[in-house]
Scaffold this motif. Structure first.
Motif, short mmCIF file in Angstrom:
data_model
loop_
_atom_site.label_atom_id
_atom_site.label_comp_id
_atom_site.label_asym_id
_atom_site.label_seq_id
_atom_site.Cartn_x
_atom_site.Cartn_y
_atom_site.Cartn_z
N UNK A 140 -36.34 44.53 -24.34
CA UNK A 140 -36.23 43.09 -24.16
C UNK A 140 -34.99 42.74 -23.34
N UNK A 141 -35.13 41.72 -22.51
CA UNK A 141 -33.97 41.19 -21.81
C UNK A 141 -33.14 40.37 -22.80
N UNK A 142 -31.86 40.11 -22.53
CA UNK A 142 -31.07 39.25 -23.42
C UNK A 142 -31.75 37.90 -23.62
N UNK A 143 -31.93 37.52 -24.87
CA UNK A 143 -32.65 36.29 -25.19
C UNK A 143 -34.15 36.48 -25.28
N UNK A 144 -34.63 37.69 -24.97
CA UNK A 144 -36.06 37.97 -25.05
C UNK A 144 -36.58 37.89 -26.47
N UNK A 203 -45.53 35.06 -39.96
CA UNK A 203 -45.03 35.25 -38.60
C UNK A 203 -43.54 35.57 -38.65
N UNK A 204 -43.13 36.47 -37.78
CA UNK A 204 -41.72 36.84 -37.65
C UNK A 204 -41.32 36.68 -36.19
N UNK A 205 -40.18 36.04 -35.96
CA UNK A 205 -39.73 35.75 -34.60
C UNK A 205 -38.27 36.16 -34.46
N UNK A 206 -38.01 37.02 -33.50
CA UNK A 206 -36.65 37.52 -33.27
C UNK A 206 -36.28 37.38 -31.80
N UNK A 207 -34.99 37.23 -31.55
CA UNK A 207 -34.47 37.23 -30.18
C UNK A 207 -33.47 38.36 -30.02
#
Length: 212
Positions: A140-144, A203-207
């Protein structure tokens, strides 16, 4: 494989399929220009991927699935809908991530309803494990964004524990927990049926953090 799935594979692979080779993919070349890079792992029959790609034509979707009939169904749908922003690989996701995806190159990774391997003796076969999570985060890119969903609560709790322990990822949920279904994730027929029966979905959401 049904006739439609076989036809989708036969007619669509040369245009939208990517043969696995242990070399980095050039997304801009594959899709004919720049765009948000989205990887979906284990897309099943591909309906959610098709819906999302149709709703976001400027985003570029790479779907990875080992189940050949599912790939055929996806390619059949791509042809029916006239989509140009979907590509597919029929190969193991770990190989693809390690050898074909450059570190920090994806804006989004999504994994919806992976096999929960219900029996305790099979839990080690679950896709979401610490080592695999670190691999996901590295691409992932930063903030992805990393977005996962499951309808099996014990697996949801397992995912939450593993992902919360990955220092490269930041949980977007309140108090480090689950999130309501984001609007961009379509409801599947299976999920709608489950809702009518009172079944839950998590649902799980991560950055990815900037220092990852």
């Amino acid at each position: 494989m049904t006739e439609a799935q076989q036809r989708g594979f036969d007619e669509g692979w040369s245009q939208w399929g990517i043969d696995y080779r242990p070399e980095l993919l050039n997304f801009d070349e594959l899709f004919g220009g720049p765009g948000e890079r989205v990887l979906e792992i284990g897309f099943g029959m591909g309906q959610s991927l098709l819906d999302m790609a149709a709703a976001r034509p400027s985003s570029h979707y790479l779907g990875v699935e080992v189940h050949r009939p599912g790939v055929g169904r996806l390619l059949h749908g791509v042809q029916e809908l006239g989509l140009s922003n979907v590509r597919a690989m029929c190969h193991d996701a770990v190989d693809v991530l390690e050898n074909c995806i450059a570190p920090g190159s994806l804006q989004r990774i999504q994994i919806f309803f992976p096999d929960p391997w219900h029996k305790k003796r099979h839990n080690k076969r679950r896709l979401i494990q610490p080592e695999f999570t670190e691999l996901l985060a590295s691409r992932l890119s930063p903030g992805g964004i990393l977005h996962l969903a499951t309808d099996w609560e014990p697996y949801a709790e397992h995912m939450l524990e593993v992902l919360n322990n990955c220092t490269a990822l930041e949980n977007s949920g309140e108090n480090g927990g689950f999130v309501p279904r984001p609007e961009e994730r379509p409801l599947t027929k299976f999920e709608l049926r489950g809702q009518r029966l009172g079944h839950g979905v998590w649902d799980l959401l991560y950055r990815r953090g900037s220092a990852a």
